[in-house]
Design an enzyme around this catalytic site. Structure first.
Site, PDB file in Angstrom:
ATOM      1  N   ASP A  14      91.406  42.695  -9.780  1.00  0.00           N
ATOM      2  CA  ASP A  14      92.100  42.173  -8.604  1.00  0.00           C
ATOM      3  C   ASP A  14      92.056  40.650  -8.659  1.00  0.00           C
ATOM      4  O   ASP A  14      90.979  40.052  -8.630  1.00  0.00           O
ATOM      5  CB  ASP A  14      91.424  42.695  -7.337  1.00  0.00           C
ATOM      6  N   ASP A 108      99.285  41.508  -8.572  1.00  0.00           N
ATOM      7  CA  ASP A 108      97.952  40.902  -8.698  1.00  0.00           C
ATOM      8  C   ASP A 108      96.806  41.893  -8.860  1.00  0.00           C
ATOM      9  O   ASP A 108      95.641  41.494  -8.815  1.00  0.00           O
ATOM     10  CB  ASP A 108      97.678  40.001  -7.495  1.00  0.00           C
ATOM     11  N   GLU A 109      97.099  43.177  -9.068  1.00  0.00           N
ATOM     12  CA  GLU A 109      95.999  44.115  -9.288  1.00  0.00           C
ATOM     13  C   GLU A 109      96.449  45.299 -10.132  1.00  0.00           C
ATOM     14  O   GLU A 109      97.622  45.662 -10.145  1.00  0.00           O
ATOM     15  CB  GLU A 109      95.394  44.601  -7.968  1.00  0.00           C
TER      16      GLU A 109
END
Length: 370
Positions: A14, A108-109
């Site tokens: 993350d 983003d993860e």
């Protein structure tokens, strides 16, 4: 417990305050300062906040006006989604150096299954460390990671040592970890559900574990079975590289509230055009059109219609959205409209992916290099 079932080694990576961190990286003047991506103007809503801003209570999905009250020194920055996408692709390329089993959740993860990996490392903890080091060295951003036996525990663990940290929950520690966990930390337990659990004396994983399956299903519906299993360390979903998209949507927040359906038609046409463009780019079609309406008092309403055939044409999407708009009288003036298409033609592949799920059981006796 079945000890013959192999335990996966899952990493959840993350990025730390991704959008805000990209802006601070690209503009050194912003480093160390409270910034918000989006949220500018009279009606803006924040997409991301830097850690300096979060100290004041500023967070995503908050109105820019409220954020500015909480943090008068807050600096608003415009979105640059193409830049975020470019960085995300570079990060994902690093992931693929270690495994092909990568399931992105957003820009983003992502989940990574490194049970069998390309570099032959037996330790998922060391792989996560190496990935984070490379992201920092090659791109200039920091990431946090959670490492454990399944996606649920890994995702919860990735939030523990943020920013720029990681946490491993070894197989023999999973049950103890989950029992001590605040119920608000359980992925899938939202604010409303957490309050309901509090009212029923469920504050931790240990409390949740005392409740039988029929009790949880009676009080929390279909989610009850999910809660019953995850608190026991059982989460069957594998990392799916070709993760099936369930819906595709676009929405607009207006600078001034709209009080008549007539004024909304032009906005709906623009939104339908954007949905159609995204469908074409993704080579998708869908059957269910949903109209999202957020009123000036921030209450939210959705109206849906399922067609007997797949669509991706702007005119059909728009006509269906118009029907939904006129379905009933508006409750108030409107600040946001959105259109989504679900029941996509990718769903037919879901059965093929799900049949590869393997039942997973945790044993406190199981120990190996993690």
């Amino acid at each position: 417990m079945d000890l013959d079932v192999p335990i996966r080694k899952i990493i959840h990576v993350d990025m730390d305050a991704f959008y805000a961190s990209v802006e601070q990286m690209d503009n050194p003047v912003l480093k160390g300062k409270p910034i918000a991506v989006g949220g500018g103007g009279k009606r803006g809503v924040i997409s991301a906040a830097s850690y300096e801003a979060r100290k004041f209570g500023v967070k995503s999905a908050m109105s820019g006006r409220l954020a500015e009250k909480l943090c008068p020194e807050l600096i608003f920055v415009q979105h640059r989604f193409e830049r975020y996408k470019d960085i995300s692709k570079r990060i994902r390329a690093i992931f693929f150096d270690y495994t092909d089993l990568v399931e992105p959740l957003s820009l983003d993860e992502a989940y990574l299954d490194v049970t069998e990996n390309k570099i032959g490392f037996p330790s998922a903890t060391l792989i996560a460390q190496k990935i984070r080091e490379r992201i920092h060295y090659e791109i200039g951003l920091t990431a946090s990671a959670g490492i454990s036996i399944n996606k649920f525990v890994a995702k919860v663990a990735s939030d523990y040592n943020k920013p720029n940290g990681q946490k491993t929950v070894n197989p023999e520690d999973v049950l103890e970890f989950l029992e001590a966990l605040d119920i608000r930390k359980f992925y899938g337990v939202g604010k409303v559900t957490a309050e309901k659990m509090y009212q029923k004396g469920i504050f931790t994983g240990k409390d949740l574990k005392t409740k039988p399956l029929d009790y949880l299903e009676e009080n929390f519906g279909k989610s009850g079975k999910y809660y019953y299993h995850v608190v026991r360390g059982i989460h069957n979903s594998p990392v799916k590289p070709n993760r099936i998209r369930k819906s595709l949507a676009a929405e607009r927040t207006f600078s001034n509230n709209l009080s008549s359906e007539i004024f909304m038609l032009e906005k709906l046409e623009q939104i339908a055009q954007e949905v159609a463009r995204r469908l074409e780019n993704s080579r998708m079609s869908g059957k269910t059109v949903t109209l999202k309406i957020k009123y000036s008092d921030f209450t939210l309403q959705t109206r849906s219609k399922t067609l007997p055939y797949f669509i991706n044409d702007k005119s059909v999407i728009l006509d269906t959205a118009k029907d939904l708009l006129y379905q009933e009288k508006l409750k108030n003036s409107v600040r946001l409209l959105g259109i989504s298409l679900s029941n996509l033609n990718t769903s037919k592949n879901k059965a093929n992916l799900d049949k590869h799920d393997t039942k997973q059981t945790v044993s406190v006796q199981l120990k190996f290099d993690f």
